[in-house]
Scaffold this active site. Structure first.
Site, PDB file in Angstrom:
ATOM      1  N   GLU A  22      21.202  57.238  44.668  1.00 23.54           N
ATOM      2  CA  GLU A  22      20.064  57.033  45.571  1.00 23.54           C
ATOM      3  C   GLU A  22      20.127  55.616  46.119  1.00 23.54           C
ATOM      4  OE1 GLU A  22      16.118  57.820  44.098  1.00 23.54           O
ATOM      5  OE2 GLU A  22      16.739  59.673  43.098  1.00 23.54           O
TER       6      GLU A  22
ATOM      7  N   GLU B 292      16.524  59.158  36.470  1.00 25.78           N
ATOM      8  CA  GLU B 292      15.812  57.916  36.210  1.00 25.78           C
ATOM      9  C   GLU B 292      14.961  57.940  34.949  1.00 25.78           C
ATOM     10  OE1 GLU B 292      15.572  56.202  40.780  1.00 25.78           O
ATOM     11  OE2 GLU B 292      13.727  56.847  39.807  1.00 25.78           O
TER      12      GLU B 292
END
Length: 437
Positions: A351, A167
């Site tokens: 995720e 991320e």
């Protein structure tokens, strides 16, 4: 739960994910200080000043945790390595105990039939490197590549996949512009440098791992489905700026060799010198791409300085994090990426999950509904031609939720943070049953 393994193509991998600082216990095994230790020790940064010194004590309980994944019927485990555990100062001497831990962990996965999906960096920068400017310092691309070399020389022959950084938006924007995570800066120049350097570090890591003949290298970015708060031109413009910063900046660098105009309008004057010359490094060929998706956002304009926008509440049901639940957004993001960036490249949902105020003895039906609806969205994306190869639950177990401490529970396994006892929740058992079908 409604889904079953047979709903998905042969070879589709179901996994669970965690990250090192959130579960391992950073006070063990000779790990060095990280900027998260510093951030948590600063009053006001973290709920109740909670930290990751013990976390879930996965460092000592990893065999029990791998057993839980095996019993659940998972195919893979997405884990991350702690830079400061392996190299306590970020550079120089290697902590043999830290490397040995990841060596044992990978072997333990393989012994249980779990494919190791490694992420090298999940937000925990060695404090010694943070003191040198961290992600603002262009040398970080070389530092991270050196770390990648040390780790992959040990485990690179046995991992199923590896991504350099989890991320980038959180590493750079959330942490250097919004100030909500370590190092907690609110500085547009720091953010501009970090936004670019997180991508040059990714590229140099890929080069370093290719040199070691490491296989199946990818990247993992987070995405949100962005909505304008209303039909006004101002709201549409604000939503486009937010969407460009969150969704398009990093994939633009990785796949197109450019950054969105809506972002450069604000940060170009602050970008590091020579940034335009780095796209060949950033755009190293990838073997797969990972998508982290949790929610959508509603964006309205405001009268402040650039980016002149604000988040506003939406009408959908919300998780314990206050995030709207919009499974259709996952389908949208998967198809949008495939059509505009990733093409035929295999993609993974790396995720997806929800925080819920779980208590023992109460079925976590909200989590089961959330997972079911998002897996249905994933199936629809596959039907639309997206080459989706796997789905990863966040998270295996309740853990340290960064600046929100230990009260936000994302796990399918309940953790008592006083005794560290693990107790599978109803969602754990429901997923296990679905995977047997």
């Amino acid at each position: 739960m409604k889904f079953s393994r047979s709903d998905f193509p042969p070879g589709f991998r179901f996994a669970a994910a965690t990250s090192s600082y959130q579960i391992e216990g950073h006070g063990f095994g000779g790990a060095g200080r990280t900027h998260w230790d510093t951030f948590a020790a600063t009053p006001g940064n973290v709920v109740r000043a909670e930290h990751g010194m013990t976390a879930c004590d996965h460092y000592h309980r990893w065999e029990e945790d791998l057993d839980l994944m095996q019993a659940m019927g998972l195919d893979a485990y997405r884990f991350s390595t702690s830079w400061a555990r392996v190299m306590p100062e970020g550079r120089g001497p290697v902590n043999a105990e830290g490397l040995d831990f990841y060596d044992r962990l990978v072997d333990g996965m393989l012994d249980r039939g779990l494919a190791p999906m490694a992420t090298l960096y999940h937000w925990e920068l060695p404090a010694a490197l943070a003191d040198l400017g961290g992600w603002r310092n262009p040398d970080i691309s070389h530092w991270l590549a050196d770390f990648a070399t040390v780790v992959m020389e040990r485990i690179g022959d046995r991992v199923f996949s590896v991504a350099p950084i989890n991320e980038p938006w959180c590493v750079a924007w959330l942490s250097h512009f919004l100030g909500l995570q370590a190092p907690g800066l609110r500085d547009i120049s720091a953010a501009a440098h970090a936004m670019h350097h997180v991508l040059t570090a990714h590229g140099r890591c890929v080069q370093a791992m290719r040199a070691l003949n490491v296989k199946n290298i990818g990247a993992v970015c987070n995405f949100e489905h962005v909505h304008a708060a209303d039909d006004s031109l101002e709201a549409q413009r604000a939503a486009a700026t937010y969407e460009a910063t969150y969704n398009r900046f990093f994939v633009g660098g990785l796949f197109r060799g450019s950054y969105p105009d809506e972002v450069m309008e604000g940060i170009e004057p602050y970008m590091p010198k020579g940034w335009q010359d780095d796209f060949d490094l950033i755009g190293q060929p990838l073997d797969w791409f990972g998508i982290n998706y949790y929610t959508c956002k509603r964006i309205a304009p405001d009268s402040g300085a650039w980016p002149s926008l604000q988040e506003v509440p939406g009408p959908l049901p919300k998780t314990q994090m206050g995030w709207e639940i919009e499974p259709d957004g996952l389908e949208y993001i998967l198809t949008w990426l495939q059509q505009n960036y990733t093409g035929a490249l295999p993609v993974y949902i790396t995720e997806n999950g929800m925080a819920n105020a779980d208590t023992l003895g109460r079925p976590d039906t909200e989590r089961m509904d959330y997972l079911d609806s998002h897996l249905a969205a994933a199936r629809r994306a596959i039907d639309r031609g997206v080459p989706l190869a796997g789905y990863t639950f966040w998270s295996l177990m309740d853990n340290y939720e960064w600046s929100l401490g230990y009260e936000k529970r994302f796990g399918m396994v309940h953790v008592d943070f006083e005794t560290l006892e693990r107790t599978p929740k109803a969602s754990y058992h429901a997923v296990a049953e679905a995977l047997r079908r």
